[in-house]
Scaffold this active site. Structure first.
Site, PDB file in Angstrom:
ATOM      1  CG  HIS A 264      -1.957  -1.183   1.435  1.00 55.84           C
ATOM      2  ND1 HIS A 264      -2.856  -1.350   0.772  1.00 55.84           N
ATOM      3  CD2 HIS A 264      -1.816  -2.282   2.390  1.00 55.84           C
ATOM      4  CE1 HIS A 264      -3.449  -2.414   1.077  1.00 55.84           C
ATOM      5  NE2 HIS A 264      -2.804  -2.840   2.010  1.00 55.84           N
TER       6      HIS A 264
HETATM    7  C1  BDR Z   1      -2.804   0.992   5.429  1.00 57.48           C
HETATM    8  O1  BDR Z   1      -2.882   0.335   6.985  1.00 57.48           O
HETATM    9  C2  BDR Z   1      -1.692   0.015   7.418  1.00 57.48           C
HETATM   10  O2  BDR Z   1      -1.831  -1.150   7.860  1.00 57.48           O
HETATM   11  C3  BDR Z   1      -0.847   0.011   6.183  1.00 57.48           C
HETATM   12  O3  BDR Z   1       0.539   0.293   6.793  1.00 57.48           O
HETATM   13  C4  BDR Z   1      -1.113   1.016   5.251  1.00 57.48           C
HETATM   14  O4  BDR Z   1      -0.925   2.444   5.507  1.00 57.48           O
HETATM   15  C5  BDR Z   1      -3.643   0.205   4.722  1.00 57.48           C
HETATM   16  O5  BDR Z   1      -5.056   0.142   4.873  1.00 57.48           O
END
Ligand code: BDR
Ligand code: CA
Length: 310
Positions: free
Chosen positions: A238
């Site tokens: 992500h």
């Molecule tokens: C986001 O939430 C976190 O767990 C990850 O680092 C990312 O920024 C994804 O939903």
């Protein structure tokens, strides 16, 4: 000419990988990093972010920010990121570490003024620090060039059926940031969910002799144990998406949209409501929403960055 960047993170497995990418991209000039409470408590995300200076052989200044969301209790994600936020992998801090005691919001404001409107702020955790900074310094919005956010979704969520983790963890902060008047690039789950590293890919990176390749294998064990039972092909990257977008916007498809963060709903708390697919439009367009990407090219940048970081 390289682009001045500040990155606010809740390190976090994919935040750590995004920091490797940030460091490797020659288009980007890292001014400082800051940590926020999110995937793990601030004590862990702050330490993990500082420990990335050991992994990368850098000495980026790292500032601490908020210990909890603006109005709510903190939410963490130990099932994905481990109790310490870094897959329970322990990394030593640099022996010659310099500690920066100033709160993140004060240091960010000073840097934004120094950069005279050119500073890009990448935020890959809950938006608490960013909201505090924008609220404390009412003219900060005029000094920030763009805020690039990993967060939200135009369809479903990953933390509730409506909401993505970073938005759900501090919806009031997210609402402040989306309303602040700074140009926003929003990188939602729509695209970030599709940037997956597979076990074959991360093992090959280690086998190629990259020191950071072994680190990658170690930190991905925990999220892989979480995602594999769902039948996923790999682990989502992500937080690398806003970093790569900043250096290579030509690899992405975007749309201008009106985006509002829900702060009152029971089932819809933290939802990023966009007017992209609606007959009714908001009377403003406050975000560039990233909807698609050249997935192979984006993954190549991530894997090359990790190889380079050794
Ligand atoms: C986001 O939430 C976190 O767990 C990850 O680092 C990312 O920024 C994804 O939903
Ligand atoms: Ca994150």
């Amino acid at each position: 000419m390289s682009i001045p960047v500040w990155m606010d993170v809740d390190t976090g497995i994919d935040d750590a990988i995004a920091l490797m990418v940030l460091h490797a991209l020659p288009e980007l000039d890292v001014k400082a990093l800051s940590a926020v409470c999110g995937n793990s408590p601030l004590s862990c995300s702050y330490r993990n972010t500082r420990s990335m200076n050991t992994v990368l052989g850098t000495r980026y200044p790292v500032y601490a920010g908020a210990e909890k969301p603006l109005l709510r209790e903190a939410r963490h994600a130990p099932a994905v990121h481990g109790e310490n936020g870094l897959g329970d992998v322990e990394v030593a801090l640099p022996a010659d570490e310099v500690l920066y005691e100033e709160p993140m919001w004060d240091a960010l404001y000073a840097e934004a003024v120094r950069q005279k409107g050119q500073l890009r702020l990448i935020a890959t955790g809950p938006l608490t620090n960013v909201a505090i900074a924008l609220t404390k310094y009412s003219d900060l919005k005029d000094y920030l060039h763009t805020i690039l956010i990993m967060g939200g979704a135009t369809q479903g969520g990953n933390t509730t059926p409506s909401a993505e983790f970073n938005m759900y963890a501090d919806p009031e902060a997210a609402a402040i940031v989306f309303k602040a008047g700074v140009p926003i690039v929003m990188c939602p789950l729509d695209v970030t969910e599709r940037i997956l590293l597979t076990p074959d890919e991360w093992k090959a990176t280690a086998a190629n002799g990259a020191k950071t390749g072994q680190f990658l294998c170690d930190i991905l064990k925990k999220p892989w144990s979480f995602h594999k039972p769902y039948g996923r092909a790999g682990v989502q990257m992500h937080d690398s998406v806003p970093v790569i977008y900043l250096a290579h916007p030509e690899l992405f498809d975007t749309e201008e949209a009106g985006v509002v963060v829900e702060t009152k709903g029971t089932v819809t708390l933290g939802k990023t409501v966009t007017d992209l697919y609606s007959d009714k439009q908001f009377d403003f367009k406050n975000a560039t929403v990233v909807l698609d990407a050249d997935i192979d090219a984006v993954k190549r940048i991530i894997l090359n960055s990790i190889g380079q970081a050794s």
